[in-house]
Design a protein around this motif. Structure first.
Motif, PDB file in Angstrom:
ATOM      1  N   MET A   1       0.434  -1.553   0.037  1.00  0.00           N
ATOM      2  CA  MET A   1       0.199   0.160   0.469  1.00  0.00           C
ATOM      3  C   MET A   1       0.596   1.347  -0.295  1.00  0.00           C
ATOM      4  N   ASP A   2       2.120   1.387   0.854  1.00  0.00           N
ATOM      5  CA  ASP A   2       3.159   2.439   0.621  1.00  0.00           C
ATOM      6  C   ASP A   2       3.624   2.681  -0.834  1.00  0.00           C
ATOM      7  N   LYS A   3       3.933   0.977  -1.657  1.00  0.00           N
ATOM      8  CA  LYS A   3       4.378   1.898  -2.850  1.00  0.00           C
ATOM      9  C   LYS A   3       2.313   2.139  -4.058  1.00  0.00           C
ATOM     10  N   ILE A   4       1.590   2.335  -3.709  1.00  0.00           N
ATOM     11  CA  ILE A   4       0.774   3.183  -4.133  1.00  0.00           C
ATOM     12  C   ILE A   4       1.095   4.382  -3.779  1.00  0.00           C
ATOM     13  N   THR A   5       0.956   4.462  -2.641  1.00  0.00           N
ATOM     14  CA  THR A   5       0.695   5.801  -2.300  1.00  0.00           C
ATOM     15  C   THR A   5       2.038   6.449  -3.776  1.00  0.00           C
ATOM     16  N   SER A   6       3.159   5.928  -3.476  1.00  0.00           N
ATOM     17  CA  SER A   6       4.562   6.512  -4.721  1.00  0.00           C
ATOM     18  C   SER A   6       3.573   6.436  -6.224  1.00  0.00           C
ATOM     19  N   GLN A   7       3.129   5.131  -6.414  1.00  0.00           N
ATOM     20  CA  GLN A   7       2.298   4.858  -7.819  1.00  0.00           C
ATOM     21  C   GLN A   7       1.066   6.036  -7.854  1.00  0.00           C
ATOM     22  N   CYS A   8       0.953   6.381  -7.538  1.00  0.00           N
ATOM     23  CA  CYS A   8      -0.461   7.435  -7.505  1.00  0.00           C
ATOM     24  C   CYS A   8       0.076   8.799  -7.457  1.00  0.00           C
ATOM     25  N   GLY A   9       1.192   9.665  -7.256  1.00  0.00           N
ATOM     26  CA  GLY A   9       1.718  11.101  -7.252  1.00  0.00           C
ATOM     27  C   GLY A   9       1.522  11.720  -5.844  1.00  0.00           C
ATOM     28  N   GLY A  10       2.027  10.543  -5.087  1.00  0.00           N
ATOM     29  CA  GLY A  10       2.397  10.569  -3.537  1.00  0.00           C
ATOM     30  C   GLY A  10       3.763  10.192  -3.537  1.00  0.00           C
TER      31      GLY A  10
END
Length: 426
Positions: free
Chosen positions: A327-336
């Motif tokens: 989920m932390d990786k998703i934060t990065s993949q979404c532009g965060g």
């Protein structure tokens, strides 16, 4: 089956909206009896409602994405739920060693009580258009005009030369873009970066304000000149916040900016950017004086549980799941900007967003705003100081003096400045 609803409130930002959508869907898949509703407010509204109006004590919200600047004030008012027992009994994946120490400090009180898990990270970095800097024609033209090679600026004087060179309004290109909107966010952080990078400090070791100094005047004057006389910013920069500047840079309208490193991720997302593959990051320039140093700003956003939540256990489960590697990786993949070491070191993330390879290095030399409950009030005074100076309502000297006097009063009233340490200051 009637589902239990968790209410999450966050700052407005398309990256947060995208990542929380996916993370809420993930949570609902694991906990089908739950759903997560999400509300996004402009940053000033978020502070006013959750902190000033003390909505943290209402039952309206179960999860609050909070910037670390606000934590001392919230901790003092006991507005957030301590997480230590949850973390001891049911910790997130790899807790606590999965995070750099700089991602655990600002949400931890002096007694060791922890009030949140980092969700979105700074620090600020220097972003620039590599395609412009590497263009042979641009290099030849710059050297011919300025007498030295075109290169990524190391000092603020070099930065100004490069910013002037790349400012071409007829091509809708400006040398840099800054967030001048007086929301107490980047307008204050820009001043602090200029102060620190020249060797200055906000207060001295005795808590006396020390920014109304030769270095402080130089820092504020330089920042004001960028908006008023140097003509290197887009005309509407005074109305832009950090998110708007990130979008503006990603659309290819600026050659450089210093900003939150997450905006380098935005520049690599095709649906948001016209300059995919053309952005590089490095350290922020420093002053030209002997005391100067490359410095960055470290604040970050943490997921917290408001004291008024009626669903504290479920809210913690959302925080725990969202803090996982995936989920932390998703934060990065979404532009965060994810906060775990696993994300910072992830080969796929680094390939997509090369600035991640520098985050750990940048975190070795960072500074943060004063970690005291009174800081939000001080921050507002600094915001007013910068905004008044940029818009010509006050001279540089007068803006600094007014802010210094008001901040001194706050620090004296709160007991940070001892009477003996004030002598000779006025």
């Amino acid at each position: 089956m009637t589902k239990k609803t968790l209410s999450l409130v966050s700052r407005e930002f398309v990256g947060f909206e995208k990542s929380f959508q996916l993370q809420a869907d993930h949570f609902a898949a694991i906990h089908p009896e739950m759903q997560v509703n999400r509300t996004f407010w402009e940053i000033h509204t978020l502070y006013d409602r959750m902190v000033t109006e003390q909505k943290v004590f209402s039952a309206d919200h179960d999860l609050f994405l909070c910037v670390t600047d606000w934590l001392p004030e919230l901790i003092k008012m006991k507005g957030l739920v301590p997480l230590n027992t949850y973390l001891e009994n049911d910790p997130p994946e790899d807790w606590p060693n999965g995070w750099a120490s700089s991602m655990k400090q600002l949400q931890t009180d002096q007694d060791g009580t922890i009030y949140g898990i980092a969700y979105h990270d700074g620090p600020e970095m220097f972003l620039y258009r590599e395609d412009l800097f590497n263009d042979p024609n641009e290099q030849e033209a710059f050297a011919g005009k300025y007498g030295y090679p075109l290169q990524v600026p190391s000092t603020w004087s070099q930065f100004l030369d490069v910013a002037k060179f790349f400012t071409r309004p007829d091509q809708d290109l400006y040398g840099c873009v800054l967030a001048g909107y007086p929301d107490g966010h980047n307008n204050v952080y820009d001043f602090l970066i200029h102060l620190w990078s020249r060797g200055g400090e906000l207060v001295d070791q005795n808590w006396n304000p020390s920014f109304n100094s030769t270095i402080g005047k130089e820092a504020l004057q330089y920042l004001v000149n960028l908006y008023t006389t140097e003509n290197v910013l887009p005309p509407h920069a005074r109305e832009m916040d950090s998110v708007a500047t990130g979008h503006y840079f990603a659309k290819g309208h600026a050659a450089m900016m210093w900003n939150w490193c997450g905006f380098a991720a935005m520049a690599e997302i095709p649906e948001l950017s016209n300059i995919v593959g053309k952005t590089k990051t490095t350290v922020i320039p420093r002053g030209d004086n002997p005391e100067a140093r490359h410095m960055s700003l470290n604040i970050y956003w943490v997921l917290t549980i408001p004291e008024g939540s009626k669903n504290k256990d479920a809210a913690y489960q959302f925080i725990k799941e969202t803090a996982s590697k995936s989920m932390d990786k998703i934060t990065s993949q979404c532009g965060g900007n994810g906060t775990r070491l696993s994300t910072w070191r992830d080969p796929e993330i680094i390939e997509s967003f090369p600035y991640y390879s520098m985050i750990e290095e940048v975190h070795k030399n960072v500074n943060s705003p004063l970690p005291i409950p009174e800081y939000p009030a001080i921050n507002e005074l600094l915001s007013t100081m910068v905004d008044d100076a940029i818009n010509g309502r006050e001279s540089i000297d007068r803006a600094l003096v007014k802010a210094e006097q008001a901040i001194r009063e706050i620090l004296q009233k709160s007991g940070y400045i001892r009477p003996a340490s004030v002598g000779g200051e006025e």
